[in-house]
Design a protein around this motif. Structure first.
Motif, mmCIF file in Angstrom:
data_model
loop_
_atom_site.group_PDB
_atom_site.id
_atom_site.type_symbol
_atom_site.label_atom_id
_atom_site.label_comp_id
_atom_site.label_asym_id
_atom_site.label_seq_id
_atom_site.Cartn_x
_atom_site.Cartn_y
_atom_site.Cartn_z
ATOM 1 N N ASN A 89 0.810 -1.215 0.000
ATOM 2 C CA ASN A 89 0.000 0.000 0.000
ATOM 3 C C ASN A 89 0.847 1.271 0.000
ATOM 4 O O ASN A 89 0.321 2.366 -0.126
ATOM 5 N N PHE A 90 2.179 1.154 0.118
ATOM 6 C CA PHE A 90 3.065 2.307 0.044
ATOM 7 C C PHE A 90 3.857 2.340 -1.255
ATOM 8 O O PHE A 90 4.721 3.170 -1.433
ATOM 9 N N THR A 91 3.602 1.401 -2.156
ATOM 10 C CA THR A 91 4.278 1.386 -3.445
ATOM 11 C C THR A 91 3.659 2.469 -4.324
ATOM 12 O O THR A 91 2.467 2.406 -4.633
ATOM 13 N N PRO A 92 4.439 3.480 -4.719
ATOM 14 C CA PRO A 92 3.889 4.551 -5.557
ATOM 15 C C PRO A 92 3.390 3.992 -6.887
ATOM 16 O O PRO A 92 3.961 3.048 -7.440
ATOM 17 N N GLU A 93 2.331 4.599 -7.380
ATOM 18 C CA GLU A 93 1.686 4.120 -8.596
ATOM 19 C C GLU A 93 1.421 5.294 -9.523
ATOM 20 O O GLU A 93 1.057 6.376 -9.078
ATOM 21 N N ILE A 94 1.625 5.056 -10.804
ATOM 22 C CA ILE A 94 1.340 6.069 -11.823
ATOM 23 C C ILE A 94 0.261 5.493 -12.733
ATOM 24 O O ILE A 94 0.385 4.362 -13.203
ATOM 25 N N LYS A 95 -0.788 6.266 -12.978
ATOM 26 C CA LYS A 95 -1.843 5.827 -13.893
ATOM 27 C C LYS A 95 -1.904 6.790 -15.071
ATOM 28 O O LYS A 95 -1.678 7.981 -14.915
ATOM 29 N N SER A 96 -2.207 6.238 -16.237
ATOM 30 C CA SER A 96 -2.363 7.093 -17.412
ATOM 31 C C SER A 96 -3.661 7.880 -17.277
ATOM 32 O O SER A 96 -4.533 7.529 -16.479
ATOM 33 N N GLU A 97 -3.786 8.936 -18.061
ATOM 34 C CA GLU A 97 -4.985 9.775 -18.003
ATOM 35 C C GLU A 97 -6.252 8.984 -18.270
ATOM 36 O O GLU A 97 -7.284 9.232 -17.665
ATOM 37 N N ASP A 98 -6.174 8.007 -19.200
ATOM 38 C CA ASP A 98 -7.369 7.232 -19.532
ATOM 39 C C ASP A 98 -7.625 6.098 -18.545
ATOM 40 O O ASP A 98 -8.623 5.399 -18.625
ATOM 41 N N GLY A 99 -6.696 5.890 -17.586
ATOM 42 C CA GLY A 99 -6.871 4.860 -16.567
ATOM 43 C C GLY A 99 -6.584 3.442 -17.041
ATOM 44 O O GLY A 99 -6.729 2.497 -16.280
ATOM 45 N N LEU A 100 -6.143 3.259 -18.298
ATOM 46 C CA LEU A 100 -5.913 1.920 -18.839
ATOM 47 C C LEU A 100 -4.489 1.406 -18.590
ATOM 48 O O LEU A 100 -4.224 0.223 -18.760
#
Length: 188
Positions: A86-97
């Protein structure tokens, strides 16, 4: 109260710290090199910052990345560090895919970075050129990926690895019908 298994709310934490330190959006943008509009979106939770963006913001604010989690991000057992999920940073694209989980330690930023990558069917991760001489290594665990690096284009099947220049515009997409998962390593 926040669920201990949910990811930390980094944007609001950045905003709180920025205000505590007396910075305006413009001042933090100027000190960090992150645009005011991007900073505003991050603070409102409308954009997920890249690892490099987080690094720039923490340096401008005089923080460690772990300061943004609001709690203990790592469990230490002698010489072994464990990053809790739960502390692992995450990056999501604008479209969420597209989803990138940042697995590399902060002291490797700008040299070697690795990510767990997941792209849903039809998703696309478009990247601007990284530093001169940068290479990416993408290994597909399941599904298949399509990589475009400059004018070169190839598909990466399950179990395959593509190595390509990332100092040019490049794209990773999923032309398949199932979610594609793998590991992406960036070497600068």
């Amino acid at each position: 109260m926040t669920d201990k298994n949910s990811p930390p709310q980094i944007g609001p934490r950045i905003q709180d710290i920025r205000k505590q330190k007396g910075f305006t959006l413009e001042q933090l943008a100027s000190h960090s090199g992150v645009s005011r509009s991007m900073l505003s979106q991050i603070e409102r939770g409308q954009a997920n910052p890249t690892f490099a963006t987080l690094w720039s913001l923490t340096q401008a604010l005089g923080l460690e990345i772990s300061d943004l989690t609001g709690g203990v991000a790592e469990v230490h057992h002698q010489a072994i560090e464990v990053m809790m999920p739960n502390f692992t940073p995450e990056i999501k694209s604008e479209d969420g895919l597209c989803d990138l989980k940042i697995l590399s330690p902060t002291d490797q930023v700008g040299r070697v970075e690795w990510y767990e990558i997941s792209i849903e069917a039809g998703g696309k991760l478009v990247s601007e050129p990284h530093t001169n001489g940068s290479m990416e290594h993408l290994t597909a665990f399941n599904g298949r990926f399509q990589v475009v690096s400059g004018k070169a284009k190839t598909e990466v099947p399950t179990g395959g690895t593509a190595r390509y220049a990332s100092d040019v515009s490049h794209t990773i997409s999923n032309p398949g019908q199932e979610t594609a998962r793998g590991i992406l390593v960036v070497v600068s």
